[in-house]
Design a protein around this motif. Sequence first.
Motif, PDB file in Angstrom:
ATOM      1  N   ALA A 201       0.840  -1.193   0.000  1.00  0.00           N
ATOM      2  CA  ALA A 201       0.000   0.000   0.000  1.00  0.00           C
ATOM      3  C   ALA A 201       0.875   1.243   0.000  1.00  0.00           C
ATOM      4  CB  ALA A 201      -0.906  -0.003   1.227  1.00  0.00           C
ATOM      5  N   ALA A 202       0.360   2.309  -0.626  1.00  0.00           N
ATOM      6  CA  ALA A 202       1.075   3.588  -0.609  1.00  0.00           C
ATOM      7  C   ALA A 202       1.077   4.145   0.809  1.00  0.00           C
ATOM      8  CB  ALA A 202       0.398   4.556  -1.574  1.00  0.00           C
ATOM      9  N   PRO A 203       1.956   5.070   1.113  1.00  0.00           N
ATOM     10  CA  PRO A 203       1.989   5.661   2.467  1.00  0.00           C
ATOM     11  C   PRO A 203       0.622   6.218   2.859  1.00  0.00           C
ATOM     12  CG  PRO A 203       3.935   6.336   1.241  1.00  0.00           C
ATOM     13  CD  PRO A 203       3.055   5.608   0.273  1.00  0.00           C
ATOM     14  N   GLY A 204       0.201   5.914   4.083  1.00  0.00           N
ATOM     15  CA  GLY A 204      -1.087   6.372   4.578  1.00  0.00           C
ATOM     16  C   GLY A 204      -2.263   5.550   4.079  1.00  0.00           C
ATOM     17  N   MET A 205      -1.980   4.473   3.336  1.00  0.00           N
ATOM     18  CA  MET A 205      -3.049   3.645   2.743  1.00  0.00           C
ATOM     19  C   MET A 205      -2.927   2.202   3.232  1.00  0.00           C
ATOM     20  SD  MET A 205      -4.408   6.000   0.741  1.00  0.00           S
ATOM     21  CE  MET A 205      -5.352   5.244  -0.588  1.00  0.00           C
TER      22      MET A 205
ATOM     23  N   ASP B  57     -14.228 -13.425   2.222  1.00  0.00           N
ATOM     24  CA  ASP B  57     -13.231 -13.143   3.258  1.00  0.00           C
ATOM     25  C   ASP B  57     -12.499 -11.866   2.861  1.00  0.00           C
ATOM     26  OD1 ASP B  57     -13.888 -15.543   4.553  1.00  0.00           O
ATOM     27  OD2 ASP B  57     -12.505 -16.671   3.282  1.00  0.00           O
ATOM     28  N   ALA B  58     -12.573 -10.839   3.703  1.00  0.00           N
ATOM     29  CA  ALA B  58     -11.948  -9.554   3.374  1.00  0.00           C
ATOM     30  C   ALA B  58     -11.222  -9.002   4.590  1.00  0.00           C
ATOM     31  CB  ALA B  58     -13.005  -8.559   2.895  1.00  0.00           C
ATOM     32  N   ARG B  59     -10.005  -8.529   4.366  1.00  0.00           N
ATOM     33  CA  ARG B  59      -9.248  -7.907   5.448  1.00  0.00           C
ATOM     34  C   ARG B  59      -8.267  -6.900   4.854  1.00  0.00           C
ATOM     35  NH1 ARG B  59      -7.678 -13.145   5.054  1.00  0.00           N
ATOM     36  NH2 ARG B  59      -9.090 -13.716   6.722  1.00  0.00           N
ATOM     37  N   ALA B  60      -7.787  -6.005   5.707  1.00  0.00           N
ATOM     38  CA  ALA B  60      -6.864  -4.949   5.290  1.00  0.00           C
ATOM     39  C   ALA B  60      -5.493  -5.172   5.902  1.00  0.00           C
ATOM     40  CB  ALA B  60      -7.411  -3.587   5.698  1.00  0.00           C
ATOM     41  N   ALA B  61      -4.463  -4.767   5.176  1.00  0.00           N
ATOM     42  CA  ALA B  61      -3.087  -4.892   5.675  1.00  0.00           C
ATOM     43  C   ALA B  61      -2.183  -3.991   4.839  1.00  0.00           C
ATOM     44  CB  ALA B  61      -2.624  -6.347   5.624  1.00  0.00           C
ATOM     45  N   ASP B  62      -0.897  -4.019   5.194  1.00  0.00           N
ATOM     46  CA  ASP B  62       0.067  -3.161   4.493  1.00  0.00           C
ATOM     47  C   ASP B  62       0.525  -3.750   3.161  1.00  0.00           C
ATOM     48  OD1 ASP B  62       0.068  -1.186   6.475  1.00  0.00           O
ATOM     49  OD2 ASP B  62       1.551  -2.288   7.667  1.00  0.00           O
ATOM     50  N   ASN B  63       0.365  -5.092   3.003  1.00  0.00           N
ATOM     51  CA  ASN B  63       0.747  -5.694   1.731  1.00  0.00           C
ATOM     52  C   ASN B  63      -0.270  -6.770   1.351  1.00  0.00           C
ATOM     53  OD1 ASN B  63       1.732  -8.493   2.563  1.00  0.00           O
ATOM     54  ND2 ASN B  63       3.073  -7.208   3.839  1.00  0.00           N
ATOM     55  N   TRP B  64      -0.152  -7.217   0.120  1.00  0.00           N
ATOM     56  CA  TRP B  64      -1.144  -8.146  -0.440  1.00  0.00           C
ATOM     57  C   TRP B  64      -1.165  -9.462   0.325  1.00  0.00           C
ATOM     58  CZ3 TRP B  64      -0.805 -10.070  -6.245  1.00  0.00           C
ATOM     59  CH2 TRP B  64      -1.936 -10.824  -6.548  1.00  0.00           C
TER      60      TRP B  64
END
Length: 1001
Positions: free
Chosen positions: A764-768, A990-997
């Motif tokens: 993810a880009a910075p802040g994303m 199934d969905a989740r957020a993180a800093d990389n794929w």
Amino acid sequence: MSDPASPSAARPPQPGDHVFLVDGSGYIFRAYHALPPLTRKSDGLPVGAVAGFCNMLWKLLREADQTAAAVKPTHLAVILDASAITFRNAIYDRYKAQRPPPPADLVPQFALIRQAVTAFNVASIEMEGFEADDLIATYTRLAREAGADVTIVSSDKDLMQLVGPGVVLLDTMKDRRLGRDEVIEKFGVPPEKVVDVQALAGDSVDNVPGVPGIGIKTAAQLITEYGDLETLLARAAEIKQQKRRENLIAYADQARISRRLVELDTAVPLAAPPSMLTVRGLDGARLVAFLKGMEFSTLTRRVAEVTGTDPGAVEASSIRVVGWPPEAADAAPGGTGELLAAGPGEDAAPSDQPSASPAPAPIASGTGSTPQALAAARAAEMLGAPVDTAAYETVLDLAALDRWIEAAMAAGVVAVDTETSSLDAMQAELVGVSLAVAPGKACYIPLGHRDGAGDLLGGGRIAGQIDIRDALARLKPLLEAPSVLKVAQNLKYDWLMFVRHGITVAPYDDTMLLSYALDAGRGGHGMDELSQTHLGHKPIAYKEVAGSGKTMIGFAEVPIDRATAYAAEDADVTLRLWRVLKPRLVAERLTTVYETLERPLVPVLGRMERRGVSVDRQILSRLSGEFGQTMGGLEAEIHDLAGERFNLGSPKQLGEILFDKMNLSGGKKTKTGAWGTGADVLEELALQGHELPRRILDWRQLAKLKSTYTDALPGYIHPETGRVHTSYSLASTTTGRLSSSEPNLQNIPVRTEEGRKIRTAFVAAPGMKLISADYSQIELRILAHIAEIPQLVAAFEEGIDIHAMTASEMFGVPVAGMDPMVRRRAKAINFGIIYGISAFGLANQLGISRQEAGDYIKRYFERFPGIRGYMDATRRFARDNGFVVTLFGRKAHYPEINSPNPSTRAFMERAAINAPIQGSAADVIRRAMVRMEPALEAAGAEAHMLLQVHDELIFEVPETGVDTALPVIRRVMEEAADPAVRLKVPLQVDARAADNWDAAH
């Protein structure tokens, strides 16, 4: 084409003459398959093949008459097959025995086509007991003996044996002449040796037996080495390859019989001497009367204009076929029907077929037209309609551009195409734009052509071109006008080019996607192939204007006159294709598929490609080093196991180590004589407990990941955006699944540690944050719905672990405390069944014997009989119809599903069984993608879709917006099938957020 007023006197061919022999059967079947079903409105008589045949014959005559450089025939005949039984059946009773009968709607058209040839005042030749090819061979011999040249109008490989001095084949559909060089390219031998090659290779279509195990390539090698068939058979004992030697000896007589079957008879006792083939003048009134009687209004008008005939003064011939309509009488003798043609004025049928117009034309009320009739009429109108590239205009000033824009506004539809400096839409420069407002009426607007001299950039800009800013400012209102439909081929590329210049193209149609919705699986959807298939026209190839290889130049350096012919033709052809394909949507009930699953995705994918995804170069560099070190260790281990050093990337050297040196069992040699060392061979050897092939597989996997991803991805990072921009293809699979390229991001393995490491480089880009939203077991859920499997439906409804439930059903073990190995086996079977897995394949996956794997599959079908029922029903439907259908109406065609080749047929059956499942899953995610952006916007979420990887969508979202975006993404994906299809099982995401794929997945 001779002057109608002065017919030529019959005379035999002589030196300087040119004899044209038209393969009538080839014309008939090409015409039949090129057009959708067409029926005569007055009585429902099928006439699609007749329409196509007439258009093709008219095109042949007109091109010979109009083109100064064309070869003009002095003698011309259409040669037809009289019956299915010929002298070859006495030689071999199974000759052509497995050919299916002609389609029912084609049978009554044979007699009509004979009448059509007569109406064109062309000789029509056929003889009982002989094939059309034999008649062509005999007329060819007689013409050459008389000193005349011969053009055989056909692409049939069986006629290539006749090619020689003064004799060529003409493929009118591809506008290609086939001489000696083309025959050698096809068969590997010159024309005089073609029959020997065919005798060895056989022909499954005509049931020519040949010699088992010998194909065209091997046959060509053998005939080249030994000279001819008899010499080869006499010296067969010298052949080094054991199986080949044994087959040549055992099947020598069969090869000789095959040669007699494929060799054409050049001494047929002709009933019609060559003098009867003399070209005669057209009788305009006679031909117009026939065409009016067939209700071919467009061709009637063309013929009338050329021959100077007043259609209003000519009464239509009353034409009917005995036995039509079918309920009226039995079929005529021979299955071809008997034509009864009344004279002019007797029961004349009105010719009220509505003529086509450049603008989108709805079905005219009160005309009696049906969607099927309009589709067929449009197809017949465009098939063979002349394309004149010299008529295109080069637009060099704003006044001329304004005229074209005004014409497009008035027409209501315009075909648009861009010419650029690169295939990469994110970096390409715009070189020019072409427009077409009607068939044959097209222009090219050069914007960035250079003189090709001077510096490395190709010299200065050529003077006289419109400034690109001024041109785009004029084009913008047209390309965005809601009242004008824009038509393009592979619009996504042009959409991206224009959006980079501040223009959003809408509304639009895409001929590539029209073809894909209609004919997925039947062939390619590129413009050149579609043009040859539907228009009978071969467009100018890119290499003809830009060159190829080391001499290739950029399009900006192509001279503007040549660029105009090429680019304007693209727009013209695209518009013609649109006129053919668009009406078929309604006629074939595929409008919803196109308008909900295909067309709306163009801007969605365009925006995704433009956004791109961030990739961390440092992570890739570190991984590349790690993979390289591991590969080095594996290489040393492999060399120790082999007992010597060798090139791991050489299949030849590897095969020699495994099968010559180590004497491992199960080796098979390829056609080149080298040992096969594909993944399937190595996996089989690994299952037998051999360590060397297992380590080779490990090394190959790492080598592929390193070269394809860790080494290559940095090269795809855009110099301005700093992100990787993949390109998605909407029309490259039969089932509707998307594919990506440059780079391909859909083949990164998710189940291996190395593949997951590569995914960590997508950041993810910075802040994303990155959000990964993945459908859980969507294909199994769709299978449960389609096949109506009670146990699977109940398990999905209750949220039970489907693989544990399957293991419990199959093996009688409780879910609680289940051995993970048992669950793994059930999982492999669950997913394998969808893809038609064999006992061999399952054994490879699980590391068990084929017998045990076969028992598992058998037990699975016993526990879930609905799955076997679904597979059997789908297989029958595909065999009967040539296609299968997804839950959302998408058709996936498998034209070779009834192939006489067992392996081809089995592969097609497996694909057809899987297609409704995989295709429905693809349709679901397409529907989700189309709905996603509006739903996110309505919820105030700033998430943006970046990637689609099979059943997974990747988003980028501000860290503060994750909680808003996640529930919207889940809801849209889980409800994507509604309301079109109410699935019996719930979809789960199934969905989740993180800093990389990788962390988000």
